[in-house]
Design an enzyme around this catalytic site. Sequence first.
Site, PDB file in Angstrom:
ATOM      1  N   GLU A 111       0.826  -1.198   0.000  1.00 13.56           N
ATOM      2  CA  GLU A 111       0.000   0.000   0.000  1.00 13.56           C
ATOM      3  C   GLU A 111       0.862   1.249   0.000  1.00 13.56           C
ATOM      4  OE1 GLU A 111      -4.111  -1.209   2.144  1.00 13.56           O
ATOM      5  OE2 GLU A 111      -2.440  -1.027   3.526  1.00 13.56           O
ATOM      6  N   CYS A 124       3.636   8.491   1.076  1.00 14.19           N
ATOM      7  CA  CYS A 124       4.179   7.501   2.000  1.00 14.19           C
ATOM      8  C   CYS A 124       4.258   6.185   1.234  1.00 14.19           C
ATOM      9  CB  CYS A 124       3.261   7.392   3.217  1.00 14.19           C
ATOM     10  SG  CYS A 124       3.769   6.129   4.384  1.00 14.19           S
ATOM     11  N   CYS A 131       6.776  -7.101   6.417  1.00 11.72           N
ATOM     12  CA  CYS A 131       7.917  -6.580   7.168  1.00 11.72           C
ATOM     13  C   CYS A 131       8.410  -7.660   8.117  1.00 11.72           C
ATOM     14  CB  CYS A 131       7.499  -5.342   7.969  1.00 11.72           C
ATOM     15  SG  CYS A 131       8.883  -4.516   8.824  1.00 11.72           S
ATOM     16  N   CYS A 135       7.250  -5.565  15.066  1.00  7.43           N
ATOM     17  CA  CYS A 135       6.842  -4.700  16.188  1.00  7.43           C
ATOM     18  C   CYS A 135       5.379  -5.031  16.515  1.00  7.43           C
ATOM     19  CB  CYS A 135       6.978  -3.231  15.807  1.00  7.43           C
ATOM     20  SG  CYS A 135       8.666  -2.800  15.307  1.00  7.43           S
ATOM     21  N   CYS A 138       2.279  -2.853  15.394  1.00  8.83           N
ATOM     22  CA  CYS A 138       2.180  -2.446  13.987  1.00  8.83           C
ATOM     23  C   CYS A 138       1.530  -3.553  13.161  1.00  8.83           C
ATOM     24  CB  CYS A 138       3.571  -2.134  13.450  1.00  8.83           C
ATOM     25  SG  CYS A 138       3.597  -1.733  11.694  1.00  8.83           S
ATOM     26  N   GLU A 187      10.704  -2.484   6.214  1.00 10.16           N
ATOM     27  CA  GLU A 187      11.828  -1.833   6.878  1.00 10.16           C
ATOM     28  C   GLU A 187      12.826  -1.451   5.773  1.00 10.16           C
ATOM     29  OE1 GLU A 187      12.943  -0.505   9.650  1.00 10.16           O
ATOM     30  OE2 GLU A 187      14.841  -0.244   8.628  1.00 10.16           O
ATOM     31  N   SER A 220      12.768   6.048   7.172  1.00 13.33           N
ATOM     32  CA  SER A 220      12.459   5.697   8.552  1.00 13.33           C
ATOM     33  C   SER A 220      12.934   4.277   8.850  1.00 13.33           C
ATOM     34  CB  SER A 220      10.944   5.801   8.763  1.00 13.33           C
ATOM     35  OG  SER A 220      10.612   5.548  10.105  1.00 13.33           O
ATOM     36  N   SER A 243      12.530   4.977  14.594  1.00 10.09           N
ATOM     37  CA  SER A 243      11.357   4.578  15.375  1.00 10.09           C
ATOM     38  C   SER A 243      11.833   4.079  16.732  1.00 10.09           C
ATOM     39  CB  SER A 243      10.590   3.478  14.624  1.00 10.09           C
ATOM     40  OG  SER A 243      10.117   3.992  13.402  1.00 10.09           O
ATOM     41  N   LEU A 244      11.821   4.981  17.691  1.00  7.20           N
ATOM     42  CA  LEU A 244      12.411   4.639  18.995  1.00  7.20           C
ATOM     43  C   LEU A 244      11.366   3.998  19.923  1.00  7.20           C
ATOM     44  CD1 LEU A 244      15.285   4.927  20.199  1.00  7.20           C
ATOM     45  CD2 LEU A 244      14.408   6.873  21.498  1.00  7.20           C
ATOM     46  N   HIS A 245      10.324   4.724  20.219  1.00  5.36           N
ATOM     47  CA  HIS A 245       9.163   4.239  20.985  1.00  5.36           C
ATOM     48  C   HIS A 245       9.419   3.925  22.456  1.00  5.36           C
ATOM     49  CE1 HIS A 245       7.196   4.336  17.180  1.00  5.36           C
ATOM     50  NE2 HIS A 245       7.832   3.301  16.694  1.00  5.36           N
ATOM     51  N   ASN A 319      -2.213   4.349  16.718  1.00  2.21           N
ATOM     52  CA  ASN A 319      -3.364   4.040  15.875  1.00  2.21           C
ATOM     53  C   ASN A 319      -3.808   2.608  16.145  1.00  2.21           C
ATOM     54  OD1 ASN A 319      -3.565   6.509  14.304  1.00  2.21           O
ATOM     55  ND2 ASN A 319      -1.566   5.924  13.474  1.00  2.21           N
ATOM     56  N   CYS A 362      -0.139   5.558  10.277  1.00  2.73           N
ATOM     57  CA  CYS A 362       1.077   4.872  10.730  1.00  2.73           C
ATOM     58  C   CYS A 362       0.730   3.539  11.380  1.00  2.73           C
ATOM     59  CB  CYS A 362       1.812   5.703  11.772  1.00  2.73           C
ATOM     60  SG  CYS A 362       2.118   7.388  11.271  1.00  2.73           S
TER      61      CYS A 362
HETATM   62  N1  SAH Z   1       9.953  -0.022   9.403  1.00  8.46           N
HETATM   63  C1  SAH Z   1      10.204   1.401   9.373  1.00  8.46           C
HETATM   64  C2  SAH Z   1       9.272   2.122   8.412  1.00  8.46           C
HETATM   65  C3  SAH Z   1       7.814   2.147   8.816  1.00  8.46           C
HETATM   66  S1  SAH Z   1       7.461   3.737   9.411  1.00  8.46           S
HETATM   67  C4  SAH Z   1      10.061   1.967  10.766  1.00  8.46           C
HETATM   68  O1  SAH Z   1       9.506   1.293  11.632  1.00  8.46           O
HETATM   69  O2  SAH Z   1      10.555   3.066  11.021  1.00  8.46           O
HETATM   70  C5  SAH Z   1       5.974   3.513  10.246  1.00  8.46           C
HETATM   71  C6  SAH Z   1       5.985   4.256  11.558  1.00  8.46           C
HETATM   72  O3  SAH Z   1       4.724   4.074  12.225  1.00  8.46           O
HETATM   73  C7  SAH Z   1       7.052   3.730  12.486  1.00  8.46           C
HETATM   74  O4  SAH Z   1       7.577   4.762  13.257  1.00  8.46           O
HETATM   75  C8  SAH Z   1       6.232   2.789  13.330  1.00  8.46           C
HETATM   76  O5  SAH Z   1       6.860   2.460  14.523  1.00  8.46           O
HETATM   77  C9  SAH Z   1       4.970   3.567  13.516  1.00  8.46           C
HETATM   78  N2  SAH Z   1       3.827   2.743  13.924  1.00  8.46           N
HETATM   79  C10 SAH Z   1       3.676   1.421  13.763  1.00  8.46           C
HETATM   80  N3  SAH Z   1       2.494   1.014  14.268  1.00  8.46           N
HETATM   81  C11 SAH Z   1       1.899   2.115  14.751  1.00  8.46           C
HETATM   82  C12 SAH Z   1       0.638   2.327  15.376  1.00  8.46           C
HETATM   83  N4  SAH Z   1      -0.200   1.338  15.601  1.00  8.46           N
HETATM   84  N5  SAH Z   1       0.326   3.593  15.729  1.00  8.46           N
HETATM   85  C13 SAH Z   1       1.190   4.613  15.488  1.00  8.46           C
HETATM   86  N6  SAH Z   1       2.381   4.466  14.904  1.00  8.46           N
HETATM   87  C14 SAH Z   1       2.740   3.223  14.532  1.00  8.46           C
END
Ligand code: SAH
Length: 370
Positions: A111, A124, A131, A135, A138, A187, A220, A243-245, A319, A362
Amino acid sequence: MSEQPKTGQLTFVAPRRAKPQRHLADLTMAERRAAVAELGEKPFRADQLSRHYFTRLTGSPEQMTDLPGALRERLVEQLMPPLLTSVREITCDGGMTRKTLWKLFDGSLVESVLMRYSDRVTMCVSSQAGCGMNCPFCATGQAGLTRNMSTAEIVEQVVAGARALAGGEVPGGPGRVTNVVFMGMGEPMANYKAVIGAVRRLVDPAPEGLGISARGVTVSTVGLVPAIGKLADEGLPVTLAVSLHAPDDELRDTLVPINTRWKVAEVLDAAWKYAAKTKRRVSIEYALIKDINDQEWRADLLGRLLKGKLVHVNLIPLNPTPGSKWTASRPEDERAFVRRLESHGVAVTVRDTRGREIDGACGQLAAAPQ
Ligand code: SAH
Protein backbone atom coordinates in the site's frame (compact mmCIF):
# COMPACT_ATOMS: atom_id res chain seq x y z
CA MET A 1 2.28 -15.11 1.64
CA SER A 2 4.46 -15.33 4.68
CA GLU A 3 3.72 -16.96 7.98
CA GLN A 4 2.88 -15.00 11.07
CA PRO A 5 6.11 -14.57 13.07
CA LYS A 6 6.44 -15.62 16.70
CA THR A 7 6.76 -12.89 19.33
CA GLY A 8 10.08 -11.11 19.02
CA GLN A 9 11.19 -13.12 15.98
CA LEU A 10 13.18 -11.06 13.45
CA THR A 11 13.48 -11.74 9.73
CA PHE A 12 16.38 -9.96 8.07
CA VAL A 13 16.65 -11.83 4.82
CA ALA A 14 13.66 -11.77 2.52
CA PRO A 15 12.56 -15.13 1.13
CA ARG A 16 13.93 -15.78 -2.37
CA ARG A 17 11.25 -15.14 -4.92
CA ALA A 18 10.98 -14.40 -8.62
CA LYS A 19 12.06 -10.85 -9.35
CA PRO A 20 9.95 -8.32 -11.20
CA GLN A 21 10.99 -7.53 -14.76
CA ARG A 22 13.69 -4.90 -15.19
CA HIS A 23 12.36 -1.35 -15.54
CA LEU A 24 13.81 1.98 -16.58
CA ALA A 25 13.47 3.21 -13.00
CA ASP A 26 15.82 0.46 -11.78
CA LEU A 27 18.63 1.91 -13.86
CA THR A 28 20.92 4.93 -13.85
CA MET A 29 21.03 6.98 -17.05
CA ALA A 30 24.23 5.22 -18.13
CA GLU A 31 22.64 1.83 -17.51
CA ARG A 32 19.54 2.86 -19.48
CA ARG A 33 21.67 3.85 -22.45
CA ALA A 34 23.48 0.53 -22.27
CA ALA A 35 20.18 -1.34 -22.04
CA VAL A 36 18.84 0.46 -25.11
CA ALA A 37 22.08 -0.22 -26.99
CA GLU A 38 21.77 -3.90 -26.11
CA LEU A 39 18.40 -3.86 -27.83
CA GLY A 40 20.17 -2.59 -30.93
CA GLU A 41 18.98 1.00 -30.65
CA LYS A 42 20.72 4.36 -30.40
CA PRO A 43 21.52 5.30 -26.80
CA PHE A 44 19.72 8.66 -27.03
CA ARG A 45 16.48 6.69 -27.09
CA ALA A 46 17.08 6.15 -23.38
CA ASP A 47 16.99 9.91 -22.85
CA GLN A 48 13.71 10.15 -24.74
CA LEU A 49 12.19 7.33 -22.72
CA SER A 50 13.40 8.91 -19.49
CA ARG A 51 11.74 12.19 -20.40
CA HIS A 52 8.46 10.42 -21.01
CA TYR A 53 8.61 8.57 -17.74
CA PHE A 54 10.19 11.00 -15.29
CA THR A 55 9.22 14.38 -16.78
CA ARG A 56 5.94 13.74 -18.53
CA LEU A 57 4.99 10.87 -16.22
CA THR A 58 3.72 8.77 -19.07
CA GLY A 59 4.25 5.10 -19.78
CA SER A 60 1.91 4.76 -22.73
CA PRO A 61 3.42 4.31 -26.20
CA GLU A 62 0.67 6.39 -27.89
CA GLN A 63 2.01 9.51 -26.23
CA MET A 64 5.62 8.95 -27.26
CA THR A 65 5.28 10.65 -30.60
CA ASP A 66 9.00 11.41 -30.91
CA LEU A 67 9.70 7.67 -31.25
CA PRO A 68 8.88 5.52 -34.29
CA GLY A 69 5.74 3.48 -33.66
CA ALA A 70 7.16 -0.04 -33.61
CA LEU A 71 10.11 1.06 -31.51
CA ARG A 72 7.86 2.61 -28.89
CA GLU A 73 6.07 -0.65 -28.36
CA ARG A 74 9.29 -2.58 -28.11
CA LEU A 75 11.03 -0.19 -25.73
CA VAL A 76 8.00 0.07 -23.47
CA GLU A 77 7.67 -3.71 -23.42
CA GLN A 78 11.36 -4.10 -22.55
CA LEU A 79 11.94 -1.17 -20.23
CA MET A 80 8.59 -0.02 -18.87
CA PRO A 81 6.70 -3.17 -17.97
CA PRO A 82 3.64 -2.59 -15.77
CA LEU A 83 4.80 -3.25 -12.20
CA LEU A 84 1.90 -2.07 -10.08
CA THR A 85 -1.79 -2.73 -10.60
CA SER A 86 -4.19 -0.67 -8.54
CA VAL A 87 -6.57 -3.02 -6.73
CA ARG A 88 -8.39 -0.48 -4.62
CA GLU A 89 -8.30 3.17 -3.76
CA ILE A 90 -9.85 4.68 -0.64
CA THR A 91 -9.92 8.36 0.22
CA CYS A 92 -10.74 10.50 3.23
CA ASP A 93 -10.23 14.14 4.31
CA GLY A 94 -12.32 15.19 1.31
CA GLY A 95 -10.01 13.35 -1.08
CA MET A 96 -6.84 14.93 0.31
CA THR A 97 -5.72 11.60 1.79
CA ARG A 98 -5.76 8.61 -0.48
CA LYS A 99 -4.57 5.09 0.11
CA THR A 100 -3.92 2.74 -2.79
CA LEU A 101 -3.65 -1.02 -2.55
CA TRP A 102 -1.29 -2.29 -5.23
CA LYS A 103 -0.83 -5.78 -6.59
CA LEU A 104 2.69 -6.61 -7.75
CA PHE A 105 3.51 -8.93 -10.65
CA ASP A 106 3.59 -12.00 -8.40
CA GLY A 107 0.40 -11.20 -6.53
CA SER A 108 2.13 -9.61 -3.52
CA LEU A 109 0.15 -6.71 -2.08
CA VAL A 110 1.50 -3.38 -0.83
CA GLU A 111 0.00 0.00 0.00
CA SER A 112 0.95 3.62 -0.44
CA VAL A 113 -0.69 6.78 0.89
CA LEU A 114 -0.85 10.24 -0.66
CA MET A 115 -1.45 13.13 1.73
CA ARG A 116 -2.11 16.62 0.43
CA TYR A 117 -1.60 19.55 2.81
CA SER A 118 -1.93 23.26 2.13
CA ASP A 119 1.79 23.66 1.48
CA ARG A 120 3.01 20.21 0.42
CA VAL A 121 2.12 16.76 -0.84
CA THR A 122 3.62 13.76 0.90
CA MET A 123 3.74 10.26 -0.56
CA CYS A 124 4.18 7.50 2.00
CA VAL A 125 5.63 4.49 0.19
CA SER A 126 6.27 0.82 0.94
CA SER A 127 9.70 -0.73 0.51
CA GLN A 128 8.85 -4.37 1.24
CA ALA A 129 5.76 -6.53 0.91
CA GLY A 130 5.18 -7.15 4.61
CA CYS A 131 7.92 -6.58 7.17
CA GLY A 132 10.28 -8.77 9.16
CA MET A 133 10.74 -6.46 12.14
CA ASN A 134 7.72 -7.74 14.05
CA CYS A 135 6.84 -4.70 16.19
CA PRO A 136 3.79 -5.93 18.11
CA PHE A 137 1.79 -2.69 17.78
CA CYS A 138 2.18 -2.45 13.99
CA ALA A 139 -0.23 -4.20 11.62
CA THR A 140 2.43 -4.67 8.93
CA GLY A 141 4.79 -6.38 11.36
CA GLN A 142 2.18 -8.92 12.33
CA ALA A 143 1.95 -10.42 8.87
CA GLY A 144 5.64 -11.17 8.43
CA LEU A 145 7.86 -10.52 5.42
CA THR A 146 6.79 -11.63 1.95
CA ARG A 147 9.54 -10.08 -0.16
CA ASN A 148 11.71 -7.09 -0.91
CA MET A 149 10.43 -4.62 -3.47
CA SER A 150 12.60 -3.58 -6.41
CA THR A 151 13.79 -0.01 -6.92
CA ALA A 152 11.31 0.52 -9.74
CA GLU A 153 8.41 -0.90 -7.73
CA ILE A 154 9.17 1.68 -5.04
CA VAL A 155 9.58 4.54 -7.53
CA GLU A 156 6.38 3.59 -9.35
CA GLN A 157 4.35 4.37 -6.23
CA VAL A 158 5.63 7.94 -6.31
CA VAL A 159 5.18 8.26 -10.07
CA ALA A 160 1.57 7.06 -9.71
CA GLY A 161 0.95 9.76 -7.10
CA ALA A 162 2.68 12.39 -9.23
CA ARG A 163 0.54 11.38 -12.19
CA ALA A 164 -2.69 11.63 -10.20
CA LEU A 165 -1.67 15.08 -8.95
CA ALA A 166 -0.56 16.35 -12.34
CA GLY A 167 -3.79 15.09 -13.86
CA GLY A 168 -5.86 17.04 -11.35
CA GLU A 169 -7.31 13.85 -9.80
CA VAL A 170 -6.62 15.10 -6.29
CA PRO A 171 -8.82 17.97 -5.02
CA GLY A 172 -6.98 21.28 -4.82
CA GLY A 173 -5.93 21.55 -8.46
CA PRO A 174 -2.93 20.17 -10.28
CA GLY A 175 0.05 19.65 -8.03
CA ARG A 176 3.26 17.71 -7.54
CA VAL A 177 4.84 15.44 -4.98
CA THR A 178 7.10 17.51 -2.70
CA ASN A 179 7.86 14.93 0.00
CA VAL A 180 8.40 11.18 0.08
CA VAL A 181 8.51 9.23 3.32
CA PHE A 182 9.64 5.60 3.49
CA MET A 183 7.07 4.96 6.18
CA GLY A 184 4.77 2.54 4.44
CA MET A 185 5.09 -1.22 4.66
CA GLY A 186 8.51 -2.70 5.29
CA GLU A 187 11.83 -1.83 6.88
CA PRO A 188 13.72 0.26 4.29
CA MET A 189 17.11 -0.49 5.80
CA ALA A 190 16.53 -4.23 5.42
CA ASN A 191 16.16 -3.66 1.65
CA TYR A 192 19.01 -1.20 1.46
CA LYS A 193 20.16 -1.48 -2.13
CA ALA A 194 16.73 -1.12 -3.70
CA VAL A 195 15.82 1.71 -1.34
CA ILE A 196 18.96 3.72 -2.10
CA GLY A 197 18.34 3.19 -5.80
CA ALA A 198 14.81 4.55 -5.32
CA VAL A 199 16.06 7.54 -3.31
CA ARG A 200 18.48 8.38 -6.13
CA ARG A 201 15.75 8.13 -8.77
CA LEU A 202 13.55 10.42 -6.65
CA VAL A 203 16.16 13.13 -6.14
CA ASP A 204 18.07 12.99 -9.43
CA PRO A 205 17.07 15.94 -11.61
CA ALA A 206 14.65 15.19 -14.45
CA PRO A 207 14.83 13.40 -16.79
CA GLU A 208 17.28 11.13 -14.96
CA GLY A 209 14.93 11.10 -12.00
CA LEU A 210 11.92 12.92 -10.56
CA GLY A 211 13.85 15.92 -9.26
CA ILE A 212 12.36 15.90 -5.76
CA SER A 213 14.48 17.74 -3.17
CA ALA A 214 16.51 15.34 -1.00
CA ARG A 215 15.41 17.41 1.97
CA GLY A 216 11.88 16.31 1.25
CA VAL A 217 12.77 12.62 1.50
CA THR A 218 12.65 10.77 4.82
CA VAL A 219 13.92 7.24 5.42
CA SER A 220 12.46 5.70 8.55
CA THR A 221 14.04 2.76 10.36
CA VAL A 222 13.62 0.63 13.44
CA GLY A 223 17.37 1.07 13.91
CA LEU A 224 19.53 -1.19 11.76
CA VAL A 225 22.74 0.40 12.94
CA PRO A 226 25.18 -0.68 10.20
CA ALA A 227 22.74 0.50 7.51
CA ILE A 228 22.35 3.90 9.20
CA GLY A 229 26.13 4.23 8.95
CA LYS A 230 26.03 3.32 5.27
CA LEU A 231 23.26 5.82 4.60
CA ALA A 232 25.34 8.55 6.23
CA ASP A 233 28.12 7.80 3.74
CA GLU A 234 25.90 8.15 0.65
CA GLY A 235 26.22 11.93 0.59
CA LEU A 236 22.45 12.36 0.29
CA PRO A 237 20.91 14.92 2.64
CA VAL A 238 17.76 12.88 3.28
CA THR A 239 16.09 12.98 6.66
CA LEU A 240 16.62 9.99 8.91
CA ALA A 241 13.73 8.96 11.16
CA VAL A 242 14.32 6.46 13.95
CA SER A 243 11.36 4.58 15.37
CA LEU A 244 12.41 4.64 19.00
CA HIS A 245 9.16 4.24 20.99
CA ALA A 246 10.99 3.70 24.29
CA PRO A 247 14.06 5.29 25.90
CA ASP A 248 15.01 2.19 27.90
CA ASP A 249 16.22 -1.16 26.61
CA GLU A 250 13.93 -3.19 28.82
CA LEU A 251 10.76 -1.84 27.23
CA ARG A 252 12.22 -1.31 23.75
CA ASP A 253 13.27 -4.97 23.59
CA THR A 254 9.56 -5.84 23.57
CA LEU A 255 8.14 -2.94 21.49
CA VAL A 256 10.82 -2.90 18.79
CA PRO A 257 12.40 -6.38 18.76
CA ILE A 258 15.44 -5.21 16.75
CA ASN A 259 16.52 -3.68 20.06
CA THR A 260 17.68 -7.12 21.14
CA ARG A 261 20.43 -6.67 18.46
CA TRP A 262 21.19 -2.95 18.68
CA LYS A 263 20.44 -1.16 21.91
CA VAL A 264 19.00 2.32 22.41
CA ALA A 265 22.46 3.80 23.03
CA GLU A 266 23.86 2.26 19.82
CA VAL A 267 20.93 3.43 17.71
CA LEU A 268 21.12 6.96 19.07
CA ASP A 269 24.86 7.02 18.60
CA ALA A 270 24.36 6.07 14.92
CA ALA A 271 21.69 8.77 14.66
CA TRP A 272 24.01 11.49 16.04
CA LYS A 273 26.73 10.44 13.65
CA TYR A 274 24.19 10.68 10.84
CA ALA A 275 23.20 14.19 11.96
CA ALA A 276 26.84 15.28 12.21
CA LYS A 277 27.64 14.02 8.74
CA THR A 278 24.55 15.26 6.91
CA LYS A 279 23.77 18.34 9.08
CA ARG A 280 20.20 17.10 9.02
CA ARG A 281 17.99 17.02 12.06
CA VAL A 282 17.10 13.43 12.96
CA SER A 283 13.45 12.60 13.65
CA ILE A 284 12.67 10.38 16.59
CA GLU A 285 9.35 8.61 16.16
CA TYR A 286 7.55 7.73 19.36
CA ALA A 287 4.07 6.17 19.30
CA LEU A 288 2.38 7.03 22.58
CA ILE A 289 0.80 3.89 24.01
CA LYS A 290 -1.43 4.22 27.05
CA ASP A 291 0.28 3.12 30.27
CA ILE A 292 3.04 1.38 28.31
CA ASN A 293 5.56 4.02 27.25
CA ASP A 294 3.84 7.30 28.14
CA GLN A 295 4.93 7.78 31.76
CA GLU A 296 6.49 11.10 32.74
CA TRP A 297 9.64 9.39 33.95
CA ARG A 298 10.11 7.93 30.48
CA ALA A 299 9.65 11.39 28.94
CA ASP A 300 12.32 12.60 31.33
CA LEU A 301 14.67 9.78 30.42
CA LEU A 302 14.06 10.45 26.71
CA GLY A 303 14.65 14.16 27.26
CA ARG A 304 17.99 13.44 28.90
CA LEU A 305 19.06 11.21 26.00
CA LEU A 306 18.12 13.78 23.36
CA LYS A 307 19.05 17.02 25.11
CA GLY A 308 21.29 19.29 23.04
CA LYS A 309 21.21 17.07 19.94
CA LEU A 310 20.18 17.90 16.37
CA VAL A 311 16.83 16.19 16.82
CA HIS A 312 13.08 16.52 16.59
CA VAL A 313 10.62 14.22 18.32
CA ASN A 314 7.45 13.17 16.51
CA LEU A 315 4.92 11.80 18.93
CA ILE A 316 2.33 9.61 17.23
CA PRO A 317 -0.89 8.84 19.08
CA LEU A 318 -1.10 5.05 18.72
CA ASN A 319 -3.36 4.04 15.88
CA PRO A 320 -5.60 1.03 16.38
CA THR A 321 -4.56 -2.23 14.70
CA PRO A 322 -6.42 -5.55 14.58
CA GLY A 323 -5.93 -7.74 17.63
CA SER A 324 -3.82 -5.21 19.50
CA LYS A 325 -4.50 -4.80 23.19
CA TRP A 326 -3.03 -1.30 23.26
CA THR A 327 -4.59 2.11 22.77
CA ALA A 328 -3.48 5.72 22.46
CA SER A 329 -2.47 7.66 25.57
CA ARG A 330 -4.91 9.80 27.52
CA PRO A 331 -4.81 13.43 26.32
CA GLU A 332 -3.52 14.63 29.69
CA ASP A 333 -0.67 12.09 29.63
CA GLU A 334 0.22 13.12 26.10
CA ARG A 335 0.34 16.78 27.19
CA ALA A 336 2.50 15.96 30.19
CA PHE A 337 4.86 13.93 27.98
CA VAL A 338 5.25 16.88 25.61
CA ARG A 339 5.89 19.29 28.49
CA ARG A 340 8.55 17.05 30.01
CA LEU A 341 10.40 16.74 26.73
CA GLU A 342 10.20 20.49 26.17
CA SER A 343 11.60 21.11 29.61
CA HIS A 344 14.82 19.53 28.33
CA GLY A 345 14.82 21.90 25.36
CA VAL A 346 13.90 19.13 22.95
CA ALA A 347 11.79 20.08 19.89
CA VAL A 348 8.62 18.02 19.82
CA THR A 349 5.40 17.85 17.81
CA VAL A 350 2.43 15.53 17.97
CA ARG A 351 1.89 14.12 14.51
CA ASP A 352 -1.37 15.02 12.84
CA THR A 353 -1.85 11.44 11.85
CA ARG A 354 -3.82 11.14 8.64
CA GLY A 355 -5.94 8.37 7.24
CA ARG A 356 -6.94 6.55 10.40
CA GLU A 357 -10.49 5.99 9.16
CA ILE A 358 -9.21 4.26 6.03
CA ASP A 359 -6.60 2.16 7.88
CA GLY A 360 -4.01 4.28 6.13
CA ALA A 361 -2.29 5.78 9.16
CA CYS A 362 1.08 4.87 10.73
CA GLY A 363 1.21 1.19 11.53
CA GLN A 364 -2.11 0.34 9.91
CA LEU A 365 -0.95 -0.77 6.48
CA ALA A 366 -1.72 -4.45 6.18
CA ALA A 367 -2.58 -4.68 2.47
CA ALA A 368 -5.57 -6.86 3.19
CA PRO A 369 -7.44 -7.76 -0.01
CA GLN A 370 -10.79 -6.97 1.65
N1 SAH B 1 9.95 -0.02 9.40
C1 SAH B 1 10.20 1.40 9.37
C2 SAH B 1 9.27 2.12 8.41
C3 SAH B 1 7.81 2.15 8.82
S1 SAH B 1 7.46 3.74 9.41
C4 SAH B 1 10.06 1.97 10.77
O1 SAH B 1 9.51 1.29 11.63
O2 SAH B 1 10.55 3.07 11.02
C5 SAH B 1 5.97 3.51 10.25
C6 SAH B 1 5.99 4.26 11.56
O3 SAH B 1 4.72 4.07 12.22
C7 SAH B 1 7.05 3.73 12.49
O4 SAH B 1 7.58 4.76 13.26
C8 SAH B 1 6.23 2.79 13.33
O5 SAH B 1 6.86 2.46 14.52
C9 SAH B 1 4.97 3.57 13.52
N2 SAH B 1 3.83 2.74 13.92
C10 SAH B 1 3.68 1.42 13.76
N3 SAH B 1 2.49 1.01 14.27
C11 SAH B 1 1.90 2.11 14.75
C12 SAH B 1 0.64 2.33 15.38
N4 SAH B 1 -0.20 1.34 15.60
N5 SAH B 1 0.33 3.59 15.73
C13 SAH B 1 1.19 4.61 15.49
N6 SAH B 1 2.38 4.47 14.90
C14 SAH B 1 2.74 3.22 14.53
